[in-house]
Design an enzyme around this catalytic site. Structure first.
Site: not given
Ligand code: COA
Length: 333
Positions: A113, A260, A290
């Site tokens: 990224c 980004h 992204n």
């Molecule tokens: N749809 C529905 N539910 C989903 C899902 C989806 N696409 N993806 C994950 N879940 C669920 C998980 O299974 C989990 O369920 P549970 O509580 O029953 O176990 C719940 O949602 C929370 O998951 P989690 O991974 O902890 O969610 P989060 O709040 O951290 O959000 C991201 C996930 C990826 C959106 C977030 O962590 C994020 O944005 N991180 C940074 C990612 C990023 O920017 N990456 C690129 C960097 S360059």
């Protein structure tokens, strides 16, 4: 001593729009979950005719035309991607061939990224030292073919999209304009927190197994979402402040921040920490998701096309991603 100026910008996104509602048809997710956690409404996915380097070529042609130089005049290509057309050679040479450039150097950058800002910095160094008068800097990605749409990968699959962006740099003698400075960092301690582990040259034969290809297998990216989120917000702010400090400037001096496009919530957290108004932060993740190395040049081009960047403006680019890598650039337009 010279400076590099952005003389032309361009982007290309595939025509196929994939909304959150489209994703709901093929995977276990909801529009509401995606919007609430990421801010993304839709993204673009490639069609069969699109390749990483052909998207890069489309973006580059626009950037070159706007810069008023022909591919033949180009002296350097720096190409950032985490999804290259081949394991080797890099996509830079494919772009050199596609654009019919002379036998100029084509450097591939693997900083995920942060790739575009790394690439910009590399090109900038060549221009500053007087070695080249112009350079093409590109970020291009195809994610859609490599995502795990099962429950193992759904938190990743909803985020990423395909596209390309490009900038043409030209040398200038005016030291008051152009790229003022770039700041690049890495910390490999967390390399596996956001990674794609296969195919790998570290794998003993057989290098590809059924297990690797099945849902949750190592042929798909892994990401510790909350960990990435926490590190991203911290590093983004650090590297923006580092750039300002290096130039004796303040947050209030920024006219436009183009972060980004990792996740809308990350951009909003950075904006809040820095105390920037909405008008000074450009986001388009809602439309494209992204696109890793392509996200900054796509956003920068759209911001410029929309008239959000005027001559004399101070533009800040900042990125964070897999590696971890993070980087910033300050540009006086
Ligand atoms: N749809 C529905 N539910 C989903 C899902 C989806 N696409 N993806 C994950 N879940 C669920 C998980 O299974 C989990 O369920 P549970 O509580 O029953 O176990 C719940 O949602 C929370 O998951 P989690 O991974 O902890 O969610 P989060 O709040 O951290 O959000 C991201 C996930 C990826 C959106 C977030 O962590 C994020 O944005 N991180 C940074 C990612 C990023 O920017 N990456 C690129 C960097 S360059």
């Amino acid at each position: 001593m010279k400076r590099s100026k952005i003389a032309g910008l361009g982007y290309y996104v595939p025509s196929r729009v994939v909304t959150n509602h489209d994703l709901v048809q093929i995977m276990n997710t909801t529009h509401e979950w995606i919007v609430e956690r990421t801010g993304i409404l839709e993204r673009r996915y490639v069609s069969e005719e699109d390749k990483n380097y052909t998207m890069a070529a489309q973006a580059s042609k626009t950037a070159l035309e706007r810069a008023g130089i022909s591919p033949y005049e180009l002296e350097l290509i720096v190409y950032a991607t985490l999804s290259p057309d081949y394991q080797f050679p890099g996509s830079g040479v494919l772009l050199q061939r596609e654009l019919k450039c002379r036998t100029i150097p084509a450097i591939d950058i693997r900083a995920q990224c942060s790739g575009f800002v790394y690439a910009l910095s590399v090109a900038d160094q060549f221009i500053r030292t007087g070695m080249y008068q112009n350079a093409l800097v590109v970020g291009s990605e195809i994610h859609s073919y490599g995502l795990d749409y099962s429950d193992y990968g759904r938190h990743i699959a909803v985020i990423f999209g395909d596209g390309a962006g490009a900038a043409v740099l030209k040398a200038t003698d005016n030291l008051q304009e152009g790229i003022l400075s770039t700041h690049l960092h890495s910390d490999g301690e967390f390399a596996e927190k956001l990674a794609l582990l296969s195919p790998s040259f570290s794998c003993k034969p057989p290098r590809i197994t059924e297990e690797m290809l099945s849902p949750g297998g190592s042929f798909y990216p892994v990401m510790d979402g909350p960990f990435v989120f926490k590190n991203a917000t911290q590093r983004f702010c650090e590297v923006i402040l580092e750039a300002l400090q290096a130039n004796q400037l303040r947050v209030e001096d920024i006219d436009l921040l183009v972060p980004h496009q990792a996740n809308l919530r990350i951009s909003q957290a950075i904006q809040k920490q820095l105390g920037l108004p909405d008008s000074k932060v450009f986001n388009n993740i809602q439309k494209y998701g992204n696109t890793t190395a392509a996200s900054i040049p796509i956003a920068l081009t759209e911001a410029w096309e929309a008239g959000n960047i005027k001559d004399g403006d101070l533009v800040c680019l900042a990125a964070f991603g897999s590696g971890f890598t993070w980087a910033s650039a300050l540009i006086r337009w």
